[in-house]
Design an enzyme around this catalytic site. Structure first.
Site: not given
Length: 352
Positions: A320, A208-209, A231, A174, A65
């Site tokens: 994150h 995707e998130e 991922d 990410d 993604h």
């Protein structure tokens, strides 16, 4: 061979919150020139590149993604301070003392502000911060903010890539590191002149998130027989962690996913990936992620009859946050593993 840190830097630093992937998509499309037989973009904004295989009887697909967690502007007050909603999962404490880009008519640098601890009441000091406690300060007047920024503009974190020992550190590993892995796997196949066993679809997905939305659409379109999610995963190999909590560790190789909260990887695919890693002398480690899902779930389920799906996971610390960290050798192992798996699918044992 060392990874292309310059390319990884450009991929990670490009903005692209969920639903606003335009800039990172432009970069991906530019890098794909000469690496695939066909490249197209669907209505949602997914980029799908086809590399023809030795056989077209079956189809394989990998998904990485393009989007990163970000924010959307919801209000500009009378002093020009900006309020926002998160787009993707944020731990509020990670916002303190961070710089951001507000992507309006032009990119505007801002900082995450909150009430200073010096003027907090004693009962306030002990409470965890909430997203709503923060605002964005651009240093501009209300008049100047209104000229450049509107409700609905998106916001991303500011962070430049730094090499730290054997690692890279930057925002949005990410999942931009997986975008990098997928591009470099295509490049490796071109350089080695090895063809995929079956027609291979490299999908660079959106949103995707916020719920695997782009991958759902891409999988429905391609209908792969074999799927590989790409991922990051948790590397909790830090002080205070217990062995059973670590999930993966930096420097221990590519992660071969066994399961996460959204998918149980097909045991045939897991066995195949382990065999490929052993045959090609690629360092790997098993990965089970207790919470969190990836595009792997879409590749497995959003296909009539399902696909035989697994995942290559890139171990990453501080996920994150704007200081995500991955090991360069692990990244190379992930490139090698994906390319080898795609080219050797015809050697797998796929009977139930």
């Amino acid at each position: 061979m060392p990874i292309n840190v310059d390319l990884l830097s450009r991929i990670c630093e490009a903005p692209g919150a969920p639903g606003f992937e335009k800039e990172i998509r432009k970069l991906v499309l530019a890098e794909l020139k000469g690496l695939a037989d066909e490249v197209r973009t669907d209505n949602m904004g997914n980029v799908i590149a086809l590399k023809k295989g030795r056989s077209s009887k079956k189809k394989s697909m990998a998904a990485a993604h393009m989007d990163e967690i970000g924010f959307i502007v919801t209000h500009i007050d009378d002093q020009g301070f900006i309020r926002f909603n998160p787009v993707g999962g944020f731990d509020p404490k990670t916002l303190t003392a961070q710089r951001v880009w507000v992507h309006g008519k032009k990119d505007v640098l801002g900082v995450m502000g909150s009430k200073p601890i010096h003027i907090m009441a004693p009962e306030e000091r002990g409470k965890p911060m909430k997203i709503g406690d923060y605002f964005i300060d651009t240093g501009l007047s209300k008049k100047d903010v209104d000229k450049l920024i509107s409700v609905g503009d998106f916001v991303t974190r500011y962070s430049e890539l730094k090499e730290m020992g054997e690692c890279v550190n930057v925002k949005s590993l990410d999942n931009r590191v997986s975008v990098f892995v997928l591009i470099e796997a295509l490049r490796a196949m071109k350089k080695s002149r090895k063809k995929p066993a079956f027609d291979f679809y490299a999908a660079f997905t959106v949103q995707e998130e916020v719920g695997l939305r782009g991958a759902n659409v891409a999988a429905l379109d391609v209908k792969p027989d074999f799927g590989f999610g790409l991922d990051t995963t948790i590397a909790y190999d830090v002080p205070g962690s217990k062995p059973q909590e670590r999930c993966t560790a930096l420097g221990e190789g590519a992660g071969i996913k066994l399961m996460d909260s959204s998918v149980i990887c097909d045991y045939r695919m897991v066995a195949f990936m382990k065999q490929v890693a052993k045959r090609n002398k690629i360092k790997w480690q098993p990965e089970i992620l207790a919470a969190g899902g990836t595009d792997t779930a879409s590749l497995q389920r959003m296909v009539p009859g399902g696909s035989i799906a697994g995942a290559v996971s890139i171990p990453t610390r501080h996920i994150h946050q704007s200081i995500e960290m991955s090991n360069k050798e692990d990244i190379q192992s992930c490139i090698d593993l994906l390319a080898a798996c795609v080219c050797e699918l015809d050697k797998g044992k796929w009977q139930l």
